[in-house]
Design an enzyme around this catalytic site. Structure first.
Site, PDB file in Angstrom:
ATOM      1  CE  LYS A 102       7.527 -38.629  30.981  1.00  0.00           C
ATOM      2  NZ  LYS A 102       6.826 -37.744  30.058  1.00  0.00           N
TER       3      LYS A 102
ATOM      4  CD  GLN B  54       6.891 -37.797  26.442  1.00  0.00           C
ATOM      5  OE1 GLN B  54       6.446 -38.266  27.486  1.00  0.00           O
ATOM      6  NE2 GLN B  54       7.804 -36.858  26.427  1.00  0.00           N
TER       7      GLN B  54
ATOM      8  CG  ASP C 264       1.929 -34.638  31.477  1.00  0.00           C
ATOM      9  OD1 ASP C 264       2.985 -34.711  32.127  1.00  0.00           O
ATOM     10  OD2 ASP C 264       1.778 -35.145  30.346  1.00  0.00           O
TER      11      ASP C 264
HETATM   12  N1  GUN Z   1       7.424 -33.605  26.730  1.00  0.00           N
HETATM   13  C1  GUN Z   1       8.409 -32.983  27.426  1.00  0.00           C
HETATM   14  N2  GUN Z   1       8.100 -32.913  28.738  1.00  0.00           N
HETATM   15  C2  GUN Z   1       6.896 -33.504  28.888  1.00  0.00           C
HETATM   16  C3  GUN Z   1       6.065 -33.747  29.998  1.00  0.00           C
HETATM   17  O1  GUN Z   1       6.349 -33.385  31.165  1.00  0.00           O
HETATM   18  N3  GUN Z   1       4.906 -34.397  29.738  1.00  0.00           N
HETATM   19  C4  GUN Z   1       4.553 -34.780  28.485  1.00  0.00           C
HETATM   20  N4  GUN Z   1       3.392 -35.396  28.324  1.00  0.00           N
HETATM   21  N5  GUN Z   1       5.302 -34.567  27.428  1.00  0.00           N
HETATM   22  C5  GUN Z   1       6.473 -33.936  27.630  1.00  0.00           C
END
Ligand code: GUN
Length: 286
Positions: free
Chosen positions: A53, A97, A120
């Site tokens: 990311k 995350q 998100d």
């Molecule tokens: N863990 C797995 N997929 C995601 C996501 O799209 N966003 C976040 N914040 N955590 C994740």
């Protein structure tokens, strides 16, 4: 005829190019889009995702701020950080995350992210807005899956779509997005009876169960569009999806690979949400 592979990397590059152009336009106006990424603990998969990311942000010209906290971080400490980021006008998007360590209440943390910075799309207001068809940040994985389905030229309206998995971050929002595009949607899960038969009826099949090779060739309708959200580390040390790729590719019309499918698209959609968040918060419109 074997399935056409939906190239997630190539499609993600397109989406990121759009995000980079929108980001450059904001910078011309003196606005520097910025994403705060919070990682608690040392989960190896999460570390890889966060690195990806941050690297995508750099590619798009988006500023990123990484906050790495130890696994022993208390919920109060994490909430305090989210509170500071919420108040910081230079931060436009906040991504915590998941999964978080077991001693932290995930929903309490998500609830603390202001909806306008919730890139998100996990906060209750964004979830509700999505279900009502109102403007919102779409959750990145289902939004990426939808874009991949659209990229095949398949008309979604009236099709039978089956989503295997009912998580808050993939299965449930995926089902709502497909419904919003006029598919007839069935959501399957661990207690579903006759799962194979339901899947065999799917024109569009989205697998998000987290079990390697769960969707086998006999479960797939000839000519289906198959989207594989799974990322499972196999006994061979390699990444595998939820779909038995070799067998399903013999029957499907389109299929996403793992790796190189949904993963890059999820990250690309995050870039798009972050630039949109910066535009909205600064009144630059979007
Ligand atoms: N863990 C797995 N997929 C995601 C996501 O799209 N966003 C976040 N914040 N955590 C994740």
């Amino acid at each position: 005829m074997p399935a056409q592979i939906i190239d997630g990397k190539a499609l993600a590059a397109q989406v990121k190019a759009e995000a980079a152009a929108a980001c450059a336009a904001l910078k011309q106006k003196g606005i520097a889009p910025c994403l705060a990424v919070v990682l608690v603990g040392e989960d190896p998969a999460s570390q890889v995702y966060v690195r990806g990311k941050v690297s995508d942000c750099a590619q798009c010209g988006i500023e990123s701020r990484e906050h790495r906290l130890p696994a022993t971080t208390t919920q109060a400490q994490l909430l305090a950080l989210v509170g500071r980021l919420s108040q910081d006008p230079a931060v436009h998007g906040i991504l915590v995350q998941l999964p978080l360590p077991a001693h932290i209440d995930e929903q309490a943390v998500i609830n603390a992210i202001p909806p306008e910075k919730d890139v998100d799309g996990f906060s209750p207001l964004n979830v509700g807005r999505m279900q009502l068809g109102q403007p919102c940040y779409l959750p990145c994985t289902p939004a990426g899956c939808l874009r991949m389905i659209e990229s095949t030229g398949t008309a979604i309206a009236g099709k039978n779509a089956v989503v295997v998995g009912r998580s808050n971050i993939v299965g449930k929002p995926m089902a709502h997005l497909l419904l919003a595009h006029d598919a007839t949607v069935t959501v399957c899960h661990s207690k579903t009876r006759g799962l194979a038969g339901i899947c065999q009826n799917a024109d569009i099949l989205v697998a998000a169960v987290g079990r390697q090779g769960f969707v086998t060739g006999d479960m797939v309708k000839p000519g289906a569009v198959v989207i594989d959200v799974g990322i499972n580390r196999g006994p061979d040390g390699k990444l595998h999806g939820d779909v038995d790729f070799a067998a399903v590719a013999e029957k499907a019309a389109f299929i996403t690979p793992v790796p190189g499918g949904v993963g890059p698209m999820t990250r690309a959609m995050l870039m798009q949400n972050t630039v949109a968040a910066a535009a909205r918060q600064t009144g630059a419109g979007h």
